[in-house]
Structures are given as C-alpha cells and as structure tokens.
Design a protein around this motif. Structure first.
Motif, PDB file in Angstrom:
ATOM      1  N   THR A 144       0.870  -1.172   0.000  1.00 33.35           N
ATOM      2  CA  THR A 144       0.000   0.000   0.000  1.00 33.35           C
ATOM      3  C   THR A 144       0.905   1.220   0.000  1.00 33.35           C
ATOM      4  O   THR A 144       1.728   1.399   0.906  1.00 33.35           O
ATOM      5  N   ILE A 145       0.771   2.058  -1.026  1.00 37.59           N
ATOM      6  CA  ILE A 145       1.709   3.159  -1.232  1.00 37.59           C
ATOM      7  C   ILE A 145       0.961   4.489  -1.190  1.00 37.59           C
ATOM      8  O   ILE A 145       0.012   4.686  -1.954  1.00 37.59           O
ATOM      9  N   PRO A 146       1.382   5.414  -0.310  1.00 35.77           N
ATOM     10  CA  PRO A 146       0.722   6.716  -0.227  1.00 35.77           C
ATOM     11  C   PRO A 146       1.307   7.726  -1.211  1.00 35.77           C
ATOM     12  O   PRO A 146       2.383   7.518  -1.777  1.00 35.77           O
ATOM     13  N   ASP A 147       0.571   8.819  -1.387  1.00 36.05           N
ATOM     14  CA  ASP A 147       1.057   9.990  -2.142  1.00 36.05           C
ATOM     15  C   ASP A 147       1.386   9.697  -3.600  1.00 36.05           C
ATOM     16  O   ASP A 147       2.241  10.371  -4.191  1.00 36.05           O
ATOM     17  N   MET A 148       0.733   8.719  -4.194  1.00 40.33           N
ATOM     18  CA  MET A 148       1.056   8.374  -5.578  1.00 40.33           C
ATOM     19  C   MET A 148       0.512   9.407  -6.560  1.00 40.33           C
ATOM     20  O   MET A 148      -0.467  10.107  -6.289  1.00 40.33           O
ATOM     21  N   VAL A 149       1.186   9.494  -7.701  1.00 39.80           N
ATOM     22  CA  VAL A 149       0.772  10.382  -8.785  1.00 39.80           C
ATOM     23  C   VAL A 149      -0.107   9.574  -9.746  1.00 39.80           C
ATOM     24  O   VAL A 149       0.314   8.534 -10.245  1.00 39.80           O
ATOM     25  N   GLN A 150      -1.318  10.059  -9.981  1.00 42.57           N
ATOM     26  CA  GLN A 150      -2.202   9.414 -10.956  1.00 42.57           C
ATOM     27  C   GLN A 150      -2.026  10.096 -12.303  1.00 42.57           C
ATOM     28  O   GLN A 150      -1.938  11.322 -12.383  1.00 42.57           O
ATOM     29  N   THR A 151      -1.953   9.311 -13.364  1.00 39.77           N
ATOM     30  CA  THR A 151      -1.725   9.872 -14.696  1.00 39.77           C
ATOM     31  C   THR A 151      -2.614   9.210 -15.732  1.00 39.77           C
ATOM     32  O   THR A 151      -3.017   8.051 -15.578  1.00 39.77           O
ATOM     33  N   SER A 152      -2.901   9.958 -16.797  1.00 33.63           N
ATOM     34  CA  SER A 152      -3.653   9.392 -17.920  1.00 33.63           C
ATOM     35  C   SER A 152      -2.728   8.780 -18.960  1.00 33.63           C
ATOM     36  O   SER A 152      -3.204   8.162 -19.919  1.00 33.63           O
ATOM     37  N   ALA A 153      -1.420   8.948 -18.807  1.00 31.05           N
ATOM     38  CA  ALA A 153      -0.474   8.316 -19.730  1.00 31.05           C
ATOM     39  C   ALA A 153      -0.590   6.803 -19.612  1.00 31.05           C
ATOM     40  O   ALA A 153      -0.687   6.266 -18.510  1.00 31.05           O
ATOM     41  N   ALA A 154      -0.609   6.116 -20.741  1.00 25.95           N
ATOM     42  CA  ALA A 154      -0.799   4.666 -20.737  1.00 25.95           C
ATOM     43  C   ALA A 154       0.337   3.966 -19.995  1.00 25.95           C
ATOM     44  O   ALA A 154       1.516   4.200 -20.278  1.00 25.95           O
ATOM     45  N   ILE A 155      -0.033   3.106 -19.037  1.00 29.57           N
ATOM     46  CA  ILE A 155       0.919   2.293 -18.281  1.00 29.57           C
ATOM     47  C   ILE A 155       0.600   0.833 -18.577  1.00 29.57           C
ATOM     48  O   ILE A 155      -0.483   0.348 -18.246  1.00 29.57           O
ATOM     49  N   GLY A 181       3.355  -1.698  14.613  1.00 32.32           N
ATOM     50  CA  GLY A 181       4.193  -2.750  15.175  1.00 32.32           C
ATOM     51  C   GLY A 181       3.394  -3.996  15.489  1.00 32.32           C
ATOM     52  O   GLY A 181       3.559  -4.605  16.559  1.00 32.32           O
ATOM     53  N   ILE A 182       2.513  -4.389  14.558  1.00 28.70           N
ATOM     54  CA  ILE A 182       1.690  -5.581  14.755  1.00 28.70           C
ATOM     55  C   ILE A 182       1.579  -6.359  13.440  1.00 28.70           C
ATOM     56  O   ILE A 182       1.814  -5.831  12.361  1.00 28.70           O
ATOM     57  N   THR A 183       1.203  -7.624  13.573  1.00 29.50           N
ATOM     58  CA  THR A 183       0.807  -8.444  12.433  1.00 29.50           C
ATOM     59  C   THR A 183      -0.683  -8.724  12.590  1.00 29.50           C
ATOM     60  O   THR A 183      -1.130  -9.084  13.691  1.00 29.50           O
ATOM     61  N   VAL A 184      -1.466  -8.537  11.507  1.00 29.14           N
ATOM     62  CA  VAL A 184      -2.913  -8.684  11.616  1.00 29.14           C
ATOM     63  C   VAL A 184      -3.467  -9.592  10.523  1.00 29.14           C
ATOM     64  O   VAL A 184      -2.802  -9.884   9.529  1.00 29.14           O
ATOM     65  N   ARG A 185      -4.695 -10.023  10.728  1.00 33.28           N
ATOM     66  CA  ARG A 185      -5.457 -10.738   9.703  1.00 33.28           C
ATOM     67  C   ARG A 185      -6.898 -10.247   9.781  1.00 33.28           C
ATOM     68  O   ARG A 185      -7.359  -9.771  10.821  1.00 33.28           O
ATOM     69  N   GLY A 186      -7.615 -10.362   8.676  1.00 21.22           N
ATOM     70  CA  GLY A 186      -9.001  -9.938   8.664  1.00 21.22           C
ATOM     71  C   GLY A 186      -9.909 -10.927   9.387  1.00 21.22           C
ATOM     72  O   GLY A 186      -9.615 -12.122   9.454  1.00 21.22           O
ATOM     73  N   VAL A 187     -10.994 -10.416   9.965  1.00 22.11           N
ATOM     74  CA  VAL A 187     -11.987 -11.269  10.614  1.00 22.11           C
ATOM     75  C   VAL A 187     -13.368 -10.899  10.089  1.00 22.11           C
ATOM     76  O   VAL A 187     -13.576  -9.810   9.537  1.00 22.11           O
ATOM     77  N   VAL A 188     -14.329 -11.804  10.265  1.00 20.87           N
ATOM     78  CA  VAL A 188     -15.703 -11.554   9.835  1.00 20.87           C
ATOM     79  C   VAL A 188     -16.646 -11.766  11.008  1.00 20.87           C
ATOM     80  O   VAL A 188     -16.302 -12.443  11.991  1.00 20.87           O
ATOM     81  N   ASP A 189     -17.848 -11.173  10.897  1.00 19.56           N
ATOM     82  CA  ASP A 189     -18.845 -11.358  11.952  1.00 19.56           C
ATOM     83  C   ASP A 189     -19.685 -12.606  11.651  1.00 19.56           C
ATOM     84  O   ASP A 189     -19.387 -13.358  10.713  1.00 19.56           O
ATOM     85  N   ASN A 190     -20.742 -12.804  12.445  1.00 17.59           N
ATOM     86  CA  ASN A 190     -21.570 -13.997  12.274  1.00 17.59           C
ATOM     87  C   ASN A 190     -22.268 -14.041  10.917  1.00 17.59           C
ATOM     88  O   ASN A 190     -22.612 -15.103  10.421  1.00 17.59           O
ATOM     89  N   GLY A 191     -22.475 -12.859  10.346  1.00 15.89           N
ATOM     90  CA  GLY A 191     -23.083 -12.795   9.017  1.00 15.89           C
ATOM     91  C   GLY A 191     -22.055 -12.870   7.915  1.00 15.89           C
ATOM     92  O   GLY A 191     -22.364 -12.598   6.754  1.00 15.89           O
ATOM     93  N   ILE A 240     -12.289   0.438  10.549  1.00 16.83           N
ATOM     94  CA  ILE A 240     -11.426  -0.646  10.062  1.00 16.83           C
ATOM     95  C   ILE A 240     -12.260  -1.913   9.943  1.00 16.83           C
ATOM     96  O   ILE A 240     -12.819  -2.404  10.929  1.00 16.83           O
ATOM     97  N   THR A 241     -12.355  -2.438   8.718  1.00 11.65           N
ATOM     98  CA  THR A 241     -13.133  -3.655   8.485  1.00 11.65           C
ATOM     99  C   THR A 241     -12.270  -4.821   8.037  1.00 11.65           C
ATOM    100  O   THR A 241     -12.669  -5.974   8.167  1.00 11.65           O
ATOM    101  N   THR A 242     -11.089  -4.527   7.505  1.00 14.62           N
ATOM    102  CA  THR A 242     -10.189  -5.570   7.004  1.00 14.62           C
ATOM    103  C   THR A 242      -8.755  -5.205   7.347  1.00 14.62           C
ATOM    104  O   THR A 242      -8.458  -4.063   7.721  1.00 14.62           O
ATOM    105  N   ALA A 243      -7.858  -6.165   7.154  1.00 19.52           N
ATOM    106  CA  ALA A 243      -6.437  -5.882   7.346  1.00 19.52           C
ATOM    107  C   ALA A 243      -5.967  -4.838   6.339  1.00 19.52           C
ATOM    108  O   ALA A 243      -5.151  -3.961   6.669  1.00 19.52           O
ATOM    109  N   GLN A 244      -6.494  -4.908   5.111  1.00 20.02           N
ATOM    110  CA  GLN A 244      -6.101  -3.960   4.082  1.00 20.02           C
ATOM    111  C   GLN A 244      -6.550  -2.540   4.432  1.00 20.02           C
ATOM    112  O   GLN A 244      -5.824  -1.576   4.222  1.00 20.02           O
TER     113      GLN A 244
END
Length: 367
Positions: free
Chosen positions: A203-214, A282-292, A328-332
């Motif tokens: 996950t990278i912050p402050d990125m430049v968005q461009t219309s040039a083809a990548i 300073g942690i390692t995490v994983r996503g969790v879900v509720d009963n639904g 916060i709903t997921t690790a991501q």
C-alpha cells in the motif's frame, strides 16, 4: 454524406459570386478574367486582415511538439530495460556509478539481471543492491558501469500539479524505449497493489495518478514532465472488474519522485531502508468476519515487543475496529488508514477484546 456536401456547395456558390461582383464594383483590378482575379483577392483578404488567427495555432502546435521531442531526447537515454530469467521491466539510471532504481516487483526474487541501455550496445550485467517491497522500490547496480551513463534528474514532488503534461517512458510489452503521453490526473493517491500478477501487495501513499498509458513492462520506468525531470516511477495501472480485471484505460499510478529519492538514497548508502517515513503500529494482523460473514475488523496476530501497539497496551487477540476517524473492516483497510499518518503521530485506536470494547492512544512508530 456526399449529397450533403453537394448541397452545401450549391448554397455557397451564389454568395461567392455576389462577393466577386461587390469587389468588382468597388474598383478591384481585373484582367481578361476579372471575376477570377476578384475571387483571388477575396481569398487573400482574410489572411491579410487576421494573420495571427491562422498562424498562432500552428505555431503553438509546433512549440508543443518540439517540447515533446526535446524531453524524449533528453530523458530517454536514462531509461533502461531490465531482464530477469522470468520477466522484464524498466529502470531509471540514478547516478553515474551504475545505480539504477526500479520497482521491487520488477526484480522479484532475482539477484542478477541483464540491463539494456536505450542508447544500444550489448546487455550489461547488474546485481541487486536491495529491495523494499513495502514501497515497491528497489535498486540494482551495473557490475561495470560504462562511460557516458545519463543519470535522470528527479523533480520536487511538491511542485507536481494536476493538469501537468507528462510522458511515460519504458519498455511496455517488451517494446523498448516506448513513450506515451498524458497529464497528471491527481496527486496524493493512496493505492494498494495486488499481491498477484507479480505485485508486492504494498500500500503506497502519495502516488501520482496519470492518464499516460501504463502497460506491463512500463513498471520501474520514468514519468517525466516537459522540464525533463522525473516526477515518478510508473508502477501499476488501475483494473476494472467490468473489464474482467483488465486495465482501466487512462488510469495509471507512479511512485512520487521525492519518495523514490528518499528510499533510493538509503539503499545506496546503507544497503537497506533505515527510515521509510511511513507510520506503523508494530503488529501483524489478519481480517476477521462477523456472524453474518461480513468483514468486521483486523485481528492482531502478533505484537512486536517494544513497538507502538505494545507500548499502548494492545495485545494479540484484540480486533481493531477504528483508527483515528476511519472504520477498520479488514487488514487492508488498516494498512490504507495507516498510510495517511507519519511516525510520531498520536492516534486513537478502537478495538474489541473478549467481547468488550476498548480504546487506546497510540504514538505511531516507523514501518
């Protein structure tokens, strides 16, 4: 369409004849074909009366074309092709000692590379200095740097503006020394790469968005302004689920030049990143879900001893549900929320522990 054009011509002819008659009546010179002479005079009059109206657009287009060509000529020699046993990508000559900056996902697990210069010649051997997957950057070094290497000049990211014309230079789909053009569409984007298809999952912050083809192979190359400075390192194109996860046209992202310089300088000097400028719990995490079976937070799997979370009293088993003003709903989503903070920032963390709710103020550490 041809009938439409014929009708248009028939409408215009009487007007042209009337104009010719009017010019003849006011004393325009004529010879044995006076009408033709008057028509010729009429054709020239608008040009004489408004010379700027006809010359300015052409002159502006020529100026812009010249600027494009000058930038390509100045910067393209600094963009290289990097080949591993399994893939290829692009890189940018960082200094005259043979250091080349690229993406971490371009180098992958490889330790040695073949580098082809835009100026031609046989491929050159290079080895890995270090990779920083969390920021998708890496530095490799030519084993025997040739004379005449052309290091690129990197821009001040704070001066990059939306609407600015930029050119993307690299080796898309293996087509060496290719150039596409566009504008800076946005700055300050936080973008998460996919962990599949060669991505690092960063996950990278402050990125430049461009219309040039990548396109594949552009990664690690140069996004350049018309001042001949690198404003970013193209890294990925957005994907569109409606296109079967194909690239979304006109939406690409580049790591800003200031981030590239900060990380590359540390790798070259110390062989690793010593100060990312990125916040961490300073942690390692994983996503969790509720009963639904809906995403319900980021569960702490491991707490780094002496880290930010440890000092704030968080522990393994806690489920983080909010960071600052962000749910916060997921690790991501936790990773993305952290990307907007700096080391040393104080932030409130809400969590669940054994069915009860709690909160803690955390002084963030460094990634």
């Amino acid at each position: 369409m041809s009938r439409s054009r014929t009708l248009r011509s028939r409408v215009l002819l009487p007007g042209a004849a009337a104009l010719a008659v009017a010019l003849l009546a006011t004393g325009c010179s004529s010879d044995s074909s006076g009408k033709d002479s008057a028509s010729h005079q009429a054709d020239r009059s608008p040009v004489a009366a408004h010379p700027a109206a006809e010359s300015s657009p052409a002159a502006g287009a020529n100026d812009l074309q010249t600027a494009y060509q000058d930038t390509v000529k100045a910067v393209l020699p600094s963009v290289v092709q990097i080949t591993t046993d399994s893939d290829l990508g692009s890189g940018v000559v960082y200094d005259d000692k043979g250091d080349i900056v690229t993406n971490a996902h371009v180098v992958g697990d490889a330790k040695s590379f073949q580098v082809s210069l835009a100026t031609g010649g046989r491929p050159l051997d290079a080895t890995l200095v270090a990779a920083y997957p969390a920021g998708d950057l890496a530095v490799i070094k030519l084993s025997s740097p040739p004379n005449g290497l052309r290091p690129a000049t990197f821009a001040d990211s704070a001066k990059v503006a939306v609407g600015q014309i930029v050119l993307a230079m690299g080796n898309p789909l293996g087509l060496s020394s290719s150039v596409t053009q566009g504008i800076v569409s946005a700055t300050g984007r936080t973008v998460s790469e996919g962990a599949t298809g060669g991505g690092t999952g960063a996950t990278i912050p402050d990125m430049v968005q461009t219309s040039a083809a990548i396109n594949p192979g552009n990664s690690g190359g140069a996004l350049v302004d018309l001042g001949n400075e690198v404003v970013g390192i193209p890294t990925l194109a957005a994907t569109d689920p409606q296109l079967g996860s194909g690239a979304a046209p006109g939406i690409g992202f580049a790591i800003p030049a200031s981030t590239v310089k900060r990380i590359a300088d540390q790798i070259i000097k110390d062989g690793k990143v010593t100060d990312s400028g990125r916040a961490a719990l300073g942690i390692t995490v994983r996503g969790v879900v509720d009963n639904g079976l809906q995403p319900a937070g980021a569960a702490i799997v491991k707490v780094t001893s002496g880290g930010a979370a440890d000092k704030a009293g968080l522990r393994a088993g806690d489920v983080i549900t909010r960071l600052g003003g962000t749910d916060i709903t997921t690790a991501q989503s936790l990773t993305e929320a952290l990307a907007s903070y700096k080391p040393g920032d104080k932030v409130k963390v809400a969590y669940r522990r054994d069915g009860d709710s709690g909160s803690a103020e955390v002084t963030l550490g460094s990634l």
